[in-house]
Write a protein that holds these residues in place. Structure first.
Motif, PDB file in Angstrom:
ATOM      1  N   UNK A 121       2.225   7.816   1.672  1.00 31.15           N
ATOM      2  CA  UNK A 121       2.352   7.162   3.190  1.00 31.15           C
ATOM      3  C   UNK A 121       1.010   7.160   3.574  1.00 31.15           C
ATOM      4  N   UNK A 122      -0.281   7.971   3.028  1.00 31.38           N
ATOM      5  CA  UNK A 122      -1.630   7.747   3.523  1.00 31.38           C
ATOM      6  C   UNK A 122      -2.294   6.699   3.254  1.00 31.38           C
ATOM      7  N   UNK A 123      -3.081   6.127   3.758  1.00 32.80           N
ATOM      8  CA  UNK A 123      -3.825   4.858   3.399  1.00 32.80           C
ATOM      9  C   UNK A 123      -5.150   5.485   2.699  1.00 32.80           C
ATOM     10  N   UNK A 124      -5.224   5.585   1.344  1.00 33.27           N
ATOM     11  CA  UNK A 124      -6.493   6.029   0.635  1.00 33.27           C
ATOM     12  C   UNK A 124      -7.472   4.816   0.625  1.00 33.27           C
ATOM     13  N   UNK A 161       0.995  -1.208  -0.086  1.00 35.44           N
ATOM     14  CA  UNK A 161       0.014  -0.262   0.081  1.00 35.44           C
ATOM     15  C   UNK A 161       0.997   1.286   0.100  1.00 35.44           C
ATOM     16  N   UNK A 162       2.156   1.172   0.448  1.00 34.81           N
ATOM     17  CA  UNK A 162       2.984   2.281   0.385  1.00 34.81           C
ATOM     18  C   UNK A 162       3.377   2.914  -0.925  1.00 34.81           C
ATOM     19  N   UNK A 170      -8.046   3.464  11.614  1.00 37.52           N
ATOM     20  CA  UNK A 170      -8.532   3.018  10.479  1.00 37.52           C
ATOM     21  C   UNK A 170     -10.044   2.536  10.614  1.00 37.52           C
TER      22      UNK A 170
END
Lengths: 610, 470
Positions: free
Chosen positions: A103-106, A98-99, A303
């Motif tokens: 850096x943010x999880x969209x 996911x990186x 999350x």
């Protein structure tokens, strides 16, 4: 029926709970994809004309009328080589993958649990023509230096291997071909899928008694309140009492083969700590990085809540998979309260009738189902083997008050209770496990085998060990008794002052303090003492209690407590756990403090029968 | 952000079915997205911003910010088609906004194409760098025993009437990272603060010159309560932008989170949700986490975001849901004590129940000093014994104490008066703090110092130091 026909529409959105219509044959537990971004969700309620989905990603921007795609699959875990030395989110997506999106999880990112490109060297252990059934090991892959991954026939499959190949494969390439009884040919790959909410099967009547301790290197646990391999333990405590540090310690030092660590609704920086620290820490038994035997599941508190609920099941399914290979697996869940709160939140959005403190009535069932997935079992398949899953669950009771539903129900279904105490934590006595309130139901079955179960440390001491070990249970109960008497004396001392107590009681207080400072207190971050070898545990205990029994005789013969208290050995006994010479230093100090007491005896003309 | 009905393309819906406090129930709408931003105009002509908090076929529930007075069912509603976003650029520095991101410093609004969703996104744990840069605040109780590190979220648990504002201002004034000249940029979010409290902070920032590097988001006690739900999110969106885009070291101060939680409870009650403990909604933990977790350091970016929320514990109760849930999310807590304050101790930090979870990673050789960890442990141990002795002395009198207990009692008194207590403008270096700790520990016999390794006793104990000097 093609997938295209199984498309519905959103009716209503409230937080992560979405109502939809239009798919008649939708099932409870089916995975659906919601909206244009195809957010992952799971069906949690079905009625005649509509169904309800819990969505594992933020639902901002979804509209009534947006499409809902049914997948026909349950929420599954992908199981195969590549799980170890890796970190996943609550629905099994690898975080390093996911990186690539930043850096943010969209939202709406799709990623397979297992790397589809990575090649593994598959070495068959059976020959072409072998008859195989569910659970049979057909080959191995060296997943990490520490762990050999055993490739098994998935549950439900049976037949004759018409080919099997050695070599480099990705998880998607078949390594063997199996012909079933009805003549179908099925390729066998190195990975399998399993619905996370269903326990993986083992042999009928295959549950075994729990007789082997999980050695953790933590004195208060191993000696006082041990947990069995295959057992379940609960560690409740308010914030700041050291739950997370304790679980990290267990993940680091437990003598399990594989560790599954679930960060469920906890802090992001804590997961980053594990990710930084574990690759650098060495396993005390193999000297290899601890990450090689570790799987991390990270669902931090910010999350989406629904994924938090799923993370517990993903983790325990992975644990069962390694159990099925014949390994001892230990699973740590930090914190099960966050998981229970996720259940409560989803239940609230479904407008279900709440019972205690807003939790749904099925909370105890869910907790029981989870902890019952612990166990030591004869697993399916050949060669015959035994595996275990030990579950250690942290509980975060509101206000640190254990009288609340999650703690109460967890204690019903676990065998060990490590009660964390804020008073101890405030004076920085860690681990802050209260020795008066905690218990272990496994004590009787474990204590005898405890002492013989760690020969790898005790080789040079083997002979001696065989003599000492049997008396160990006595030392343990003597120590607990002293601590409990000391607590009573302390409560009196709190009223009349310590100096008003008779000397024999003051000696008990002194010994209790020696036990607390020299034995129970264990610095998780000390290079020497973070892991305390079992023989070190026994020797410290013996040193203190032997000291006590001689001192007791002196006091009875009229030696004043001050004389004993003034011995420099007292503070040495409190420190000896940090001595890098370990066992040697303890044996030496035991002898020296004995001599010191004998000198006092001579000084006061006391005759001791020793 | 100033938005007018006319600025938005699309249909205008007229009329609401029901208005319940700040919740607006509208029917006959279509194409409305969950969490979408809305502009609402009542007959009074004022445009208010709102947010869709539930939507179904043909209906939507809208939470209206900016005060419910004047709302009528005869109302015009326009949906913007996007979630609540704010424009960010380096022009935000030195500015002051209200809880809807409208400028209140007389300057024009921030203009930028870079729009950020105020809800933010979770930082991938694998992208985080574990925080380990010690921040020297110059306050002994914090630096010595509750060390703060860059990227940490460390709240202050206070009570009404205690000097938490002065402490926060002192930290903001004095905080430095050892060996680095760079000062902290400050993002200050006021939620339901009194006018004079907010003014105090602004004055402080002006005096220290920090105002140039600050962004101030004010929602005062007489501003609409509902906007408190937005205030910290706007502040943190700006803070994230400053930390991870402008690569600054940002200290975000959120005060007072208790007011935020009360606004959350109000909305939950208006929606007739099943209440949890204390009437607060069951999802308050998750909701607070989406605020507090917005702190940290990201690999490959230079800046950092450190959070210091302030909350006043209702009734001074640590077990109240607000401090309780906060403590479970944040990386420790600094607890203020009314008892210490009434004895004239400033800052009145009760170190025993206080904690900094990231302290260990930020201290030690090369960071602060090699003896730091041991000294802190020994201070905790000795002080807790002293406090116990003091409790005992209340019952049996000081004469009833043993020699040993009396020594600890004396230590506890000295610890509070000399170590915890310090001036509001007194900035102690970490060496001064640790040397002071040794001076106090020297009141105890050397063999009582079992939590300090011998090598450090030999190195730092005043007795050996004096011997070495002579």
């Amino acid at each position: 029926m093609s997938l295209e026909e199984r498309v519905g529409q959103i009716e209503r959105i409230s937080g992560t709970v979405v109502d939809a219509v239009g798919v008649k044959d939708i099932e409870i537990g089916e995975v659906v994809e919601v909206g244009d971004e195809r957010l992952i969700g799971e069906v949690i309620r079905v009625s005649k004309d509509r169904f309800t989905i819990q969505v594992y990603e933020p639902t901002s921007g979804l509209r009534p009328g947006d499409k809902v795609y049914a997948t026909g699959r349950k929420l599954v875990a992908e199981l195969g080589p590549g799980l170890l030395y890796n970190v996943f989110d609550g629905v099994g997506r690898p975080l390093h993958e996911l990186l690539k999106q930043g850096p943010f999880i969209t939202r709406g990112i799709k990623a397979y649990t297992l790397d589809r490109k990575r090649k593994w060297y598959f070495k068959p252990t059976v020959k072409r023509g072998a008859e195989v059934a569910a659970g049979d090991i057909i080959g191995t892959v060296q997943e990490t230096y520490m762990i050999e991954h055993r490739i098994m026939i998935p549950p439900g499959l049976e037949g004759k291997l018409i080919s099997v190949e050695e070599g480099e494969f990705t998880v998607e390439e078949p390594v063997a071909l199996l012909r079933t009884k009805d003549g179908r040919e099925i390729p066998v790959k190195m990975y399998q899928e399993w619905p996370v909410r269903v326990p993986r099967p083992f042999q009928p009547e295959g549950r075994l008694p729990l007789t082997e301790p999980l050695i953790t290197g933590q004195r208060v646990i191993d000696t006082f309140f041990p947990v069995a391999k295959g057992g379940a333990a609960a560690i409740p405590g308010g914030f700041g009492t050291g739950k997370t540090v304790m679980l990290h310690q267990l993940a680091k030092w437990s003598d399990a083969d594989v560790i599954v660590y679930i960060g469920c609704g906890e802090r992001g920086n804590e997961m980053s700590e594990v990710l930084t620290e574990f690759p650098e820490l060495k396993d005390p038994r193999t000297g290899r990085p601890l990450m090689e035997r570790t799987i991390l599941i990270a669902n931090t508190s910010n999350m989406p809540v629904a994924a938090r609920e799923a993370s517990i099941y993903i983790g325990v399914t992975m644990a069962e998979y390694y159990r099925d290979m014949g390994y001892n697996v230990a699973l740590m869940a930090d914190s099960t309260s966050r998981w229970a709160e996720a259940l409560r939140e989803i239940s609230g959005r479904l407008e279900e009738m709440p019972v205690e403190r807003g939790y749904p009535a099925y909370l105890p069932d869910k907790i029981a189902e989870f902890y019952e997935r612990a166990g030591k079992v004869k697993v399916l398949g050949r060669p015959e083997r035994i595996g275990s899953v030990t579950i250690i669950g942290a509980v975060s009771p509101p206000g640190g008050d254990f009288n609340e539903p999650v703690t109460i129900h967890t204690l019903r279904f676990t065998g060990v209770f490590w009660a964390l105490d804020p008073e101890l934590a405030y004076s920085r006595h860690f681990p802050a496990i209260n020795w008066l309130k905690s218990y272990s139901l496994y004590v009787t079955s474990l204590l005898s085998s405890w002492a013989t179960s760690f020969s790898y440390h005790a080789e040079e001491l083997a002979e001696w060990w065989r003599k000492v070990a049997p008396s160990f249970p006595e030392y343990r109960s003597k120590a607990l008794e002293l601590l409990s008497v000391a607590a009573e004396i302390e409560s009196i001392a709190r009223i009349i002052g310590e100096s008003a107590l008779p000397d024999d009681q003051r000696l008990i207080l002194l010994t209790a303090e020696l036990l607390k400072e020299g034995f129970l207190r264990q610095n998780a971050f000390s290079e020497v003492d973070s892991f305390s070898e079992p023989e070190k545990q026994v020797l410290i205990l013996k040193m203190i209690l032997d000291f006590h029994s001689i001192a007791e005789k002196l006091i009875r013969a009229g030696v004043p407590i001050e004389r004993i208290r003034s011995l420099p050995h007292i503070s040495l006994m409190m420190r000896v756990k940090e001595d890098p010479e370990k066992v040697k230093a303890i044996l030496r100090l035991t002898e020296e403090s004995r001599k010191a007491l004998l000198e006092i005896a001579e000084e006061y003309g006391v005759k001791l029968e020793v | 952000m100033v938005l007018r009905l006319e600025d938005i393309p699309g249909l205008i819906y007229r009329g609401a079915k029901e208005i319940r406090r700040s919740l607006l129930f509208v029917e006959g709408v279509s194409g409305v997205g969950y969490d979408e931003m809305v502009v609402v105009r009542a007959p009074d002509g004022i445009d208010r911003v709102g947010r869709v908090i539930e939507v179904g076929r043909g209906f939507a529930v809208i939470q209206v910010f900016g005060g419910e007075m004047g709302l009528q069912t005869d109302i015009a509603v326009k949906f913007t088609g996007s979630t609540f976003k704010i424009p960010v650029s380096d022009e935000v520095l030195g500015r002051m906004f209200n809880g809807r991101f409208e400028p209140i410093d007389g300057m024009p609004p921030v203009v930028s194409d870079d729009l950020r969703d105020v809800n933010g996104s979770p930082i991938n744990p694998a992208a985080r760098v574990y925080p380990n840069n010690f921040i020297q605040t110059g306050i002994s109780a914090i630096d010595g025993m509750l060390s703060l590190v860059r990227g940490q979220k460390l709240p202050i648990f206070s009570e009404s009437g205690l000097p938490h504002n002065r402490i926060i201002a002192q930290i903001a004034r004095q905080a430095t990272v050892l060996g680095e000249a760079e000062e902290f940029a400050i993002v200050f979010a006021a939620m339901g603060l009194k006018n004079d409290e907010a003014r105090f902070f602004i004055e402080q920032f002006r005096e220290s010159g920090a105002i140039e590097r600050s962004v101030i988001i004010l929602n005062l006690a007489d501003d609409p309560a509902i906007e408190r739900l937005l205030t910290p999110r706007i502040a943190l969106t700006v803070a994230e932008y400053m930390a991870f885009d402008l690569e600054m070291h940002v200290l975000a101060i959120l005060s007072d989170m208790t007011n935020y939680c009360e606004a959350l409870r109000e909305i939950s009650a208006a929606r007739e949700e099943v209440p949890g403990r204390g009437g607060y909604p069951g999802y308050m933990y998750s909701d607070l986490a989406t605020i507090y977790e917005r702190a940290g350091i990201i690999a490959g970016r230079k800046g950092s975001l450190t959070q210091m929320p302030v909350l006043t514990m209702p009734g001074g109760d640590l077990r109240h849901p607000i401090p309780d849930l906060t403590g479970y999310i944040t990386e420790g807590q600094i607890i203020l004590s009314r008892e210490l304050y009434s004895r004239g101790i400033y800052p009145p930090i009760n170190v025993l129940p206080s904690l900094s979870r990231l302290m260990r990673s930020g201290i030690g050789p090369g960071k602060t000093r090699d003896d730091h960890k041991d000294v802190a442990d020994q201070l905790y141990d000795a002080y807790s014994r002293g406090v116990r002795a003091r409790d005992l002395a209340r019952i049996v009198g000081e004469m009833g104490l043993s020699e040993r207990e009396r020594r600890y009692l004396k230590f506890a008194d000295a610890f509070e008066k000399r170590f915890v207590n310090q001036g509001e403008y007194e900035n102690r270096s970490i060496d001064e703090t640790l040397d002071l700790a040794w001076e106090l520990l020297a009141m105890l016999p050397e063999e009582e110092l079992v939590r300090i390794r011998e090598k450090y006793i030999k190195k730092y104990h005043p007795k050996y130091r004096a011997a070495a000097a002579s």
